[in-house]
Scaffold this motif. Structure first.
Motif, PDB file in Angstrom:
ATOM      1  N   VAL A 605      51.908 -76.228  30.767  1.00 50.28           N
ATOM      2  CA  VAL A 605      53.121 -76.084  29.957  1.00 50.28           C
ATOM      3  C   VAL A 605      53.364 -77.319  29.099  1.00 50.28           C
ATOM      4  O   VAL A 605      54.251 -77.299  28.228  1.00 50.28           O
ATOM      5  N   GLY A 606      52.616 -78.385  29.324  1.00 52.57           N
ATOM      6  CA  GLY A 606      52.819 -79.577  28.530  1.00 52.57           C
ATOM      7  C   GLY A 606      51.920 -80.705  28.960  1.00 52.57           C
ATOM      8  O   GLY A 606      51.110 -80.575  29.891  1.00 52.57           O
ATOM      9  N   VAL A 607      52.075 -81.835  28.267  1.00 51.61           N
ATOM     10  CA  VAL A 607      51.239 -83.013  28.490  1.00 51.61           C
ATOM     11  C   VAL A 607      52.133 -84.178  28.912  1.00 51.61           C
ATOM     12  O   VAL A 607      53.199 -84.409  28.316  1.00 51.61           O
ATOM     13  N   VAL A 608      51.684 -84.904  29.941  1.00 47.01           N
ATOM     14  CA  VAL A 608      52.361 -86.116  30.404  1.00 47.01           C
ATOM     15  C   VAL A 608      51.368 -87.262  30.327  1.00 47.01           C
ATOM     16  O   VAL A 608      50.204 -87.101  30.705  1.00 47.01           O
ATOM     17  N   ALA A 609      51.813 -88.406  29.832  1.00 46.18           N
ATOM     18  CA  ALA A 609      50.931 -89.573  29.731  1.00 46.18           C
ATOM     19  C   ALA A 609      51.276 -90.591  30.813  1.00 46.18           C
ATOM     20  O   ALA A 609      52.440 -90.735  31.202  1.00 46.18           O
ATOM     21  N   PRO A 633      53.546 -78.982  24.242  1.00 46.21           N
ATOM     22  CA  PRO A 633      54.561 -80.022  24.056  1.00 46.21           C
ATOM     23  C   PRO A 633      54.175 -81.308  24.794  1.00 46.21           C
ATOM     24  O   PRO A 633      53.601 -81.254  25.891  1.00 46.21           O
ATOM     25  N   LEU A 634      54.460 -82.444  24.180  1.00 51.08           N
ATOM     26  CA  LEU A 634      54.286 -83.735  24.851  1.00 51.08           C
ATOM     27  C   LEU A 634      55.574 -83.995  25.620  1.00 51.08           C
ATOM     28  O   LEU A 634      56.612 -84.348  25.040  1.00 51.08           O
ATOM     29  N   LEU A 635      55.528 -83.788  26.934  1.00 51.65           N
ATOM     30  CA  LEU A 635      56.739 -83.826  27.739  1.00 51.65           C
ATOM     31  C   LEU A 635      57.272 -85.233  27.933  1.00 51.65           C
ATOM     32  O   LEU A 635      58.464 -85.427  28.138  1.00 51.65           O
ATOM     33  N   GLY A 636      56.409 -86.234  27.872  1.00 56.93           N
ATOM     34  CA  GLY A 636      56.867 -87.599  28.039  1.00 56.93           C
ATOM     35  C   GLY A 636      55.850 -88.468  28.753  1.00 56.93           C
ATOM     36  O   GLY A 636      54.702 -88.072  28.979  1.00 56.93           O
ATOM     37  N   THR A 637      56.293 -89.659  29.105  1.00 57.97           N
ATOM     38  CA  THR A 637      55.423 -90.651  29.742  1.00 57.97           C
ATOM     39  C   THR A 637      56.117 -91.180  30.991  1.00 57.97           C
ATOM     40  O   THR A 637      57.331 -91.425  30.983  1.00 57.97           O
ATOM     41  N   VAL A 682      50.931 -79.221  34.468  1.00 64.99           N
ATOM     42  CA  VAL A 682      50.953 -80.205  33.388  1.00 64.99           C
ATOM     43  C   VAL A 682      49.628 -80.937  33.337  1.00 64.99           C
ATOM     44  O   VAL A 682      48.962 -81.135  34.361  1.00 64.99           O
ATOM     45  N   LEU A 683      49.219 -81.310  32.131  1.00 71.11           N
ATOM     46  CA  LEU A 683      48.070 -82.187  31.943  1.00 71.11           C
ATOM     47  C   LEU A 683      48.540 -83.624  32.052  1.00 71.11           C
ATOM     48  O   LEU A 683      49.515 -84.016  31.393  1.00 71.11           O
ATOM     49  N   VAL A 710      49.209 -80.640  38.886  1.00 70.69           N
ATOM     50  CA  VAL A 710      48.956 -81.745  37.954  1.00 70.69           C
ATOM     51  C   VAL A 710      47.458 -81.814  37.693  1.00 70.69           C
ATOM     52  O   VAL A 710      46.658 -82.016  38.615  1.00 70.69           O
ATOM     53  N   LEU A 711      47.056 -81.647  36.420  1.00 72.67           N
ATOM     54  CA  LEU A 711      45.655 -81.553  36.016  1.00 72.67           C
ATOM     55  C   LEU A 711      45.276 -82.816  35.245  1.00 72.67           C
ATOM     56  O   LEU A 711      45.642 -82.972  34.077  1.00 72.67           O
TER      57      LEU A 711
END
Length: 719
Positions: A605-609, A633-637, A682-683, A710-711
């Motif tokens: 559903v989105g990307v987390v850094a 969507p870039l969900l945040g960091t 999430v990625l 979490v991938l």
């Protein structure tokens, strides 16, 4: 029996050994000298002779003669399983009953012990690690030492920490040597010992038994033709090998510096139609046995191997040895090339060095004896524990990788400062001195060996003479065969089509990143309440990386980008494209979100850094690029909670690494809201994973904040 009769009897045993009973067979004078020293004089002897000289014939002939005279069984300490398998087969040809105890046959140990007790075994082959097993040392070794008729130490250079392949378990042989009854002969053999190692081993052999006899011969290998071919990059080397492999004589070995490189090369050569097999430290024992048999039977053209296929593998008609990458020691290199040309007139030996070799040397170079502070810290922990401590428990106290910690403990054990017991290790309380001068000298020796390999590659002089001089072979002279003596004989051209295929193979990104599933032992002792299995709902999923830092493909491209001190900056376009390609392949893989498997993960559903103090631009741009191209969507960091970045300090073992990471990150409010608003997988994006604990800690935080699986997607995996 006079000397002539004993010699005739010895030659008759040799005939059986080589498969020609009753036929002409005669020990050479130097072999007979060794046999006579063992059987007639019951001496301790060190034989330093080139690979293929016939060292095993000496101890098998001596065994047969000693057993006929009422001596107990011969004990052979061998470092590798391949060596043991070869020697058991050789012994059987001479009617010598040989058995082995090693890590590959634990189900046979009790049977073998019984056969030894009943006198039904002529030869027992054991791995040096058995000498440090508590059960073996307490229950088997005393009786074995009391009844042994001949002790053989194969690959004896492993005893000496001056040598290129020092193994602490071999040092325990000093105890066994001291406990042998008077008059029990001892034979140590090696093909790779320079003058200093020879003197050190001979001194240890002479423990309590007078001066050891040293029989050292010339190390010339007249069958070997040595050459070096310098090509621009890994793709050229791989393409050249694919084109030339069938033109190399007979069957042989292709050595690589890393497991990843061996697997890459094997896959590419098979793709090009070559019959090859991989042989590494990761290869299952049954597959190793099959690979050895296939090479011995010429059913494969080559084994693509790491140093796991080294000492002792015996195929007399091996026609070539090729190195994709340079070993860090000319002595280790000489030992490996010595596998070829034992029973044939001509064998080709080729070294194809790479620009990445020295980076790989550095990666594997963390083997020096630890600083005194860490050693004292370990001794103090053991002394104050009041009970045995396991290696995992010690990791919570001293910051060393497990294999280095185990090596240190084995050295301390031999030095008498610690003792291995059931349940772990204890301190003996015996005084112990840190020999800083010796350890520093050994480190300098390693550096000198690396420089010698650089010199070997660039020398305009005879290559065989160069290697022999590295081994202090006094008779070293030009061979007249190598590329420097006789002129270049290697065609280094690479067809365009073959090069394009190799480039395509090495450009293919994507390796799995296995998650951590268990917390390290000893975390409560560090004040962190984590132990046992990580709950399934808090674990990382299996992730993906573009490549391993030890790869010859993507590893070569990622190492400069991720090296210590490398400048930070946006992710390069080709690297981003590769990351997106990995993501697409991942989606289509079994269990991926684009597959139709019943247990497939739903689409992220989105990307987390992950936040980065060393490469913030690289990680942020990678996360943004993946999100944009993947239409996610870039969900945040995640946020740092340790302002000084202490968690980024390099730690060497799992417990210490996790301790620095515990509490180092948090989930900011905006990210927590986004996870709640759009629940699902999430990625998790980062630049590199080494221990896997950063990903494990981050995944636990995200799962607890409400995310789905979490991938992890990272550029590189270490190792």
């Amino acid at each position: 029996m006079d000397n002539a009769e004993l010699r005739a009897e010895a030659d008759a045993v040799l005939a059986e050994l080589v498969g020609a009973p009753g036929g002409p067979a005669r020990l050479r004078e130097d072999q007979w000298q060794a046999v006579a020293a063992l059987v007639e004089e019951r001496r301790r002897a060190l034989v330093v002779q080139r690979t293929g000289w016939g060292k095993s014939a000496v101890y098998f002939v001596a065994t047969a003669l000693l057993r006929r005279r009422g001596a107990g069984p011969t004990v052979i300490v061998s470092p590798l399983l391949a060596l043991m398998r070869n020697q058991v087969e050789a012994a059987e040809r001479a009617g010598i009953r040989a058995r082995t105890i090693n890590s590959a046959n634990p189900e046979e140990w009790s049977t073998v012990h019984g056969e030894i007790d009943r006198g039904e075994t002529d030869v027992l082959l054991i791995s040096p690690e058995r000498l440090n097993s508590v059960d073996f040392r307490e229950n088997v070794l005393p009786g074995l030492a009391a009844t042994t008729g001949l002790l053989v130490v194969d690959e004896a250079h492993c005893i000496s920490d001056w040598g290129h392949d020092f193994r602490p378990d071999y040092r325990r042989l000093r105890t066994m040597l001291a406990e042998l009854p008077a008059g029990v002969p001892v034979l140590a053999t090696t093909a790779t010992a320079n003058a200093r190692v020879t003197a050190d081993v001979a001194e240890q052999l002479g423990t309590g038994a007078g001066e050891a006899l040293v029989l050292r011969g010339p190390l010339e290998r007249e069958s070997l033709r040595l050459g070096v071919l310098e090509l621009p990059d890994a793709a050229h080397r791989l393409a050249w090998l694919a084109e030339q492999l069938d033109r190399l004589p007979g069957s042989g070995i292709v050595y690589t510096l890393t497991v990843a490189a061996a697997e890459e090369a094997t896959a590419y050569l098979r793709q090009r139609g070559h019959q090859v097999a991989s042989y590494t430290g990761r290869t299952e024992n049954a597959d190793r046995v099959q690979a050895e048999a296939d090479l011995l039977g010429n059913r494969v053209k080559a084994l693509v191997a790491t140093s796991a296929l080294g000492m002792g593998f015996d195929k007399p008609d091996l026609g070539f040895v090729v190195h994709l990458g340079s070993p860090s020691s000319p002595i280790a290199y000489y030992q490996q090339v010595g596998r070829a040309g034992r029973g044939v007139e001509h064998a080709d030996v080729l070294l194809l060095p790479g620009r990445e070799d020295e980076a790989i040397w550095r990666y594997f170079a963390d083997t020096a004896f630890p600083p005194e502070e860490q050693v004292r810290q370990t001794l103090s922990a053991l002394a104050g524990a009041g009970r045995p401590l396991s290696v995992p428990a010690l990791e919570a106290v001293v910051d060393l990788r497990r294999n280095r910690l185990e090596t240190m403990l084995k050295v301390l054990d031999v030095d008498g400062a610690v003792q291995r017991v059931k349940g772990g290790w204890t301190a003996t309380g015996a005084p112990w001195a840190y020999d800083a001068e010796r350890y520093a000298w050994v480190a300098r020796q390693r550096a000198a060996e690396q420089q010698a390999m650089r010199d070997y590659i660039g020398t305009p002089r005879c290559r065989m003479e160069f290697l022999r001089r590295q081994l202090d072979d006094e008779g070293a002279a030009p061979c007249g065969r190598c590329d420097n003596c006789a002129g270049a004989w290697i065609d280094g051209s690479v067809p365009t089509e073959a090069l394009a295929g190799a480039v395509k193979e090495l450009d293919r990104p994507g390796v799995e990143v296995e998650p951590r599933r268990m917390w390290p032992t000893g975390m409560p002792a560090l004040g962190i309440d984590l132990k046992g299995r990580i709950p399934a709902g808090e674990q990382c999923a299996t992730g993906r990386a573009l490549g391993r830092l030890s790869d010859i493909g993507w590893g070569n491209r990622l190492r400069p980008l991720l090296a210590d001190g490398a400048p930070d900056g946006p992710v390069p376009d080709d690297v981003l494209r590769a990351a997106v390609a990995v993501l697409a392949d991942w989606a289509r893989s079994p269990g991926g979100w684009a597959s139709d498997a019943p247990d497939a993960t739903t689409r992220p559903v989105g990307v987390v850094a992950l936040p980065s103090r060393t490469r913030p631009q690289l990680v942020a741009s990678l996360a943004e690029g993946v999100a944009t191209i993947g239409r996610l969507p870039l969900l945040g960091t995640l946020a740092h909670t340790v302002p000084d970045g202490a968690h980024t300090a390099r730690r060497h073992n799992s417990a210490q690494r996790l301790a620095t990471l515990s509490g180092a990150f948090s989930v900011p409010g905006e990210l927590a809201e986004a996870l709640t608003r759009t629940p699902g997988p999430v990625l998790l994006v980062d630049d590199c994973t080494d221990s896997g604990w950063t990903l494990a800690v981050a995944a636990r935080l995200l799962r607890r904040a409400g995310s789905g699986p979490v991938l992890p997607l990272v550029l590189a995996a270490a190792g």
